[in-house]
Design a protein around this motif. Structure first.
Motif, PDB file in Angstrom:
ATOM      1  N   HIS A 112       0.904  -5.655  12.420  1.00 53.87           N
ATOM      2  CA  HIS A 112       0.276  -7.064  10.686  1.00 53.87           C
ATOM      3  C   HIS A 112       1.698  -7.787  10.671  1.00 53.87           C
ATOM      4  N   ASN A 113       2.771  -7.778  11.222  1.00 50.00           N
ATOM      5  CA  ASN A 113       3.541  -8.392  10.579  1.00 50.00           C
ATOM      6  C   ASN A 113       4.697  -7.637   9.340  1.00 50.00           C
ATOM      7  N   GLY A 114       4.422  -6.494   8.916  1.00 48.37           N
ATOM      8  CA  GLY A 114       4.384  -5.777   8.129  1.00 48.37           C
ATOM      9  C   GLY A 114       6.012  -4.891   7.460  1.00 48.37           C
ATOM     10  N   ARG A 115       6.564  -4.330   7.021  1.00 46.72           N
ATOM     11  CA  ARG A 115       7.436  -3.378   6.943  1.00 46.72           C
ATOM     12  C   ARG A 115       6.517  -1.855   5.956  1.00 46.72           C
ATOM     13  N   PHE A 116       7.250  -1.097   7.287  1.00 43.85           N
ATOM     14  CA  PHE A 116       7.015   0.835   6.793  1.00 43.85           C
ATOM     15  C   PHE A 116       8.161   1.701   6.150  1.00 43.85           C
TER      16      PHE A 116
ATOM     17  N   LEU B  37       0.387  -1.129   0.106  1.00 43.51           N
ATOM     18  CA  LEU B  37       0.503  -0.164   0.017  1.00 43.51           C
ATOM     19  C   LEU B  37       0.837   0.939  -0.130  1.00 43.51           C
ATOM     20  N   SER B  38       0.515   2.513  -1.141  1.00 40.82           N
ATOM     21  CA  SER B  38       1.280   2.705  -1.361  1.00 40.82           C
ATOM     22  C   SER B  38       0.892   4.702  -0.900  1.00 40.82           C
ATOM     23  N   VAL B  39       1.279   5.183  -0.547  1.00 34.97           N
ATOM     24  CA  VAL B  39       1.004   7.267  -0.421  1.00 34.97           C
ATOM     25  C   VAL B  39       1.597   7.806  -1.318  1.00 34.97           C
ATOM     26  N   ALA B  40       1.524   8.320  -2.089  1.00 34.22           N
ATOM     27  CA  ALA B  40       2.708   9.292  -2.798  1.00 34.22           C
ATOM     28  C   ALA B  40       2.383  10.798  -2.752  1.00 34.22           C
TER      29      ALA B  40
ATOM     30  N   GLN C  11      11.031  16.605  -4.791  1.00 31.14           N
ATOM     31  CA  GLN C  11      10.053  16.232  -5.707  1.00 31.14           C
ATOM     32  C   GLN C  11       9.054  15.683  -5.219  1.00 31.14           C
ATOM     33  N   GLY C  12       8.869  14.894  -3.982  1.00 31.08           N
ATOM     34  CA  GLY C  12       7.620  14.398  -2.649  1.00 31.08           C
ATOM     35  C   GLY C  12       8.265  13.038  -2.640  1.00 31.08           C
ATOM     36  N   THR C  13       7.334  12.896  -1.507  1.00 33.31           N
ATOM     37  CA  THR C  13       7.457  11.653  -0.561  1.00 33.31           C
ATOM     38  C   THR C  13       6.685  10.871  -0.913  1.00 33.31           C
ATOM     39  N   GLU C  14       7.117   9.090  -0.921  1.00 31.20           N
ATOM     40  CA  GLU C  14       6.319   8.048  -1.212  1.00 31.20           C
ATOM     41  C   GLU C  14       6.410   7.405   0.554  1.00 31.20           C
ATOM     42  N   CYS C  15       4.883   6.997   1.160  1.00 37.59           N
ATOM     43  CA  CYS C  15       4.917   6.169   2.596  1.00 37.59           C
ATOM     44  C   CYS C  15       4.135   4.702   2.242  1.00 37.59           C
ATOM     45  N   CYS C  16       5.459   3.766   1.887  1.00 36.87           N
ATOM     46  CA  CYS C  16       4.915   2.802   1.277  1.00 36.87           C
ATOM     47  C   CYS C  16       5.173   1.433   2.775  1.00 36.87           C
ATOM     48  N   VAL C  17       3.677   0.649   2.441  1.00 36.14           N
ATOM     49  CA  VAL C  17       3.771  -0.387   3.259  1.00 36.14           C
ATOM     50  C   VAL C  17       3.263  -1.857   3.167  1.00 36.14           C
ATOM     51  N   TRP C  18       3.710  -2.559   3.684  1.00 35.45           N
ATOM     52  CA  TRP C  18       4.839  -3.960   2.677  1.00 35.45           C
ATOM     53  C   TRP C  18       3.430  -4.405   3.976  1.00 35.45           C
ATOM     54  N   LEU C  19       2.335  -5.473   3.840  1.00 40.46           N
ATOM     55  CA  LEU C  19       1.437  -6.384   4.541  1.00 40.46           C
ATOM     56  C   LEU C  19       1.522  -8.279   3.223  1.00 40.46           C
ATOM     57  N   PRO C  20       2.128  -9.310   4.963  1.00 44.50           N
ATOM     58  CA  PRO C  20       1.752 -10.099   3.912  1.00 44.50           C
ATOM     59  C   PRO C  20       0.217 -11.137   3.523  1.00 44.50           C
TER      60      PRO C  20
END
Length: 415
Positions: free
Chosen positions: A388-392, A340-343, A400-409
């Motif tokens: 949730h055992n994920g990664r942020f 899940l990403s928010v850019a 240029q901007g920012t991108e926040c990414c959430v990895w979930l299994p």
């Protein structure tokens, strides 16, 4: 006299004759029982029909059984449910191994119980208290072949999760420390304005109106801070408990799209939510918490992006939210997952700040002066992702901007 004797003898003879059938039936019954018993061996051998796995499966507590090799040979279903991803870390922990070694090195077949406190930091902070007791049990219970003595040495372990109690105590201390520090500034401002309104500005309606607006803003700031602290405390209390609900990415992003309609009204910003077509993208998660972290990330992008655009007078701010299957060889875990990403096209964040963004109350100095915030938003995101055992991950380039990414299994990968 002879007549009475004859009568008495007749009664006695009748009684005896009437009881003969009953006596004969009892004799035959006892004989049949004796024959039945005689057909059985003198010593009845009762096999161990229930193996140790089935016995421990009936226990409501989280339990383990360790063999003489110091390895878990039986893990109860409750232990799997509570500690499914960290049983190996518990067994390998030095404090736990020390107690196991002490028990097994003791020559007695049964010794006094031992206790160990295991503190884990990975994959999340947990405090587990273990009670260990060594017993000699029939080898048949362990599913082993009969051997000399017919006994096997087993260390039985009962596990109790004390994370919640420890976290509650720590959060109480942290709350007092952080709240007293962060609330000092708005409280000092409120007290100063109240003294001014009671003194020099007591008869100045214009000054009263100005000060009341500032006091209202400071009070709302304290309210937001307290709300964030309480929500962070609730998230931390649940961090060691994995969610069991299954959430589809399409439902999650559709919900976000509905919730953000009013958020952008009248603002110089555009939000795009890309809904994935693959309905099989599902994660085990708490839908309310996952929605909250997406809202936090969108609000951060909107708040800091609009503040920068207002200063520079550039084009409208653009925010894009996506949900997709995690690409291979992109730095994510090997387990199949989603991202899940928010850019945004905001001002970006200098690289030296990226590693500290999830710390409590940490704020970039340049933006802290122009944008009000509690500094807890990304700390909340990090704790929810950890649960949730994920990664942020936050990626950003200044200008240029920012991108926040959430990895979930993926949910299917966990089954």
């Amino acid at each position: 006299m002879q007549v009475w004797q004859a009568v008495a003898y007749g009664v006695m003879a009748g009684s005896v004759l009437s009881s003969v059938p009953f006596l004969l039936s009892r004799m035959f019954s006892l004989r049949e029982r004796a024959e039945a018993l005689g057909a059985m061996p003198r010593r009845v051998e009762v096999p161990y029909g229930l193996p140790l796995e089935e016995v421990m499966a009936c226990l409501p507590a989280a339990t383990l059984a360790l063999n003489e090799s110091r390895l878990p040979c039986v893990i109860s279903p409750e232990a799997h449910r509570q500690f499914r991803d960290c049983i190996g870390s518990i067994v390998r922990h030095p404090a736990f191994q020390n107690r196991v070694e002490f028990l097994l090195s003791n020559g007695e077949s049964s010794s006094a119980p031992e206790e160990a406190v295991v503190v884990l930091d990975i994959p999340q902070y947990r405090v587990i208290r273990a009670w260990l007791h060594k017993k000699a049990v029939p080898a048949a219970l362990m599913g082993e072949a009969q051997r000399k003595g017919g006994l096997a040495t087993v260390v039985f372990v009962a596990l109790h999760d004390e994370t919640e109690a420890v976290m509650a105590e720590r959060q109480h201390t942290d709350f007092v420390a952080f709240a007293s520090h962060e609330l000092r500034t708005p409280l000092a401002a409120l007290l100063g304005f109240i003294e001014t309104l009671q003194g020099p500005a007591a008869d100045d309606p214009a000054a009263q109106q100005e000060f009341l607006e500032i006091m209202s803003a400071q009070a709302r700031r304290m309210q937001r801070l307290l709300d964030s602290l309480l929500y962070l405390s609730r998230v931390q209390m649940q961090e060691h408990l994995r969610p069991t609900e299954v959430v589809a990415l399409t439902d999650l992003l559709n919900h976000l799209k509905r919730e953000t309609v009013g958020l952008l009204a009248g603002k110089n910003a555009a939000l795009t939510v890309d809904i994935p077509q693959d309905e099989g993208l599902r994660v085990e998660g708490d839908e309310a918490q996952l929605s909250q972290i997406l809202m936090n990330l969108v609000e951060n992008a909107l708040k800091y992006g609009l503040a920068a655009k207002a200063k520079s007078g550039g084009a409208a701010l653009s925010i894009t939210v996506r949900g997709e299957r995690a690409p291979p060889d992109a730095g994510w875990p090997a387990t199949p997952g989603v991202v899940l990403s928010v850019a945004d096209t905001g001002p970006g964040i200098p690289a030296r700040h990226l590693s500290r963004l999830t710390e409590r109350f940490y704020r970039v100095a340049k933006t802290a002066a122009s944008v009000q915030g509690s500094g807890l938003g990304l700390a909340i995101v990090q704790h929810v992702v950890t649960r949730h055992n994920g990664r942020f991950v936050v990626r950003s380039v200044v200008g240029q901007g920012t991108e926040c990414c959430v990895w979930l299994p993926l949910a299917d990968a966990l089954s």
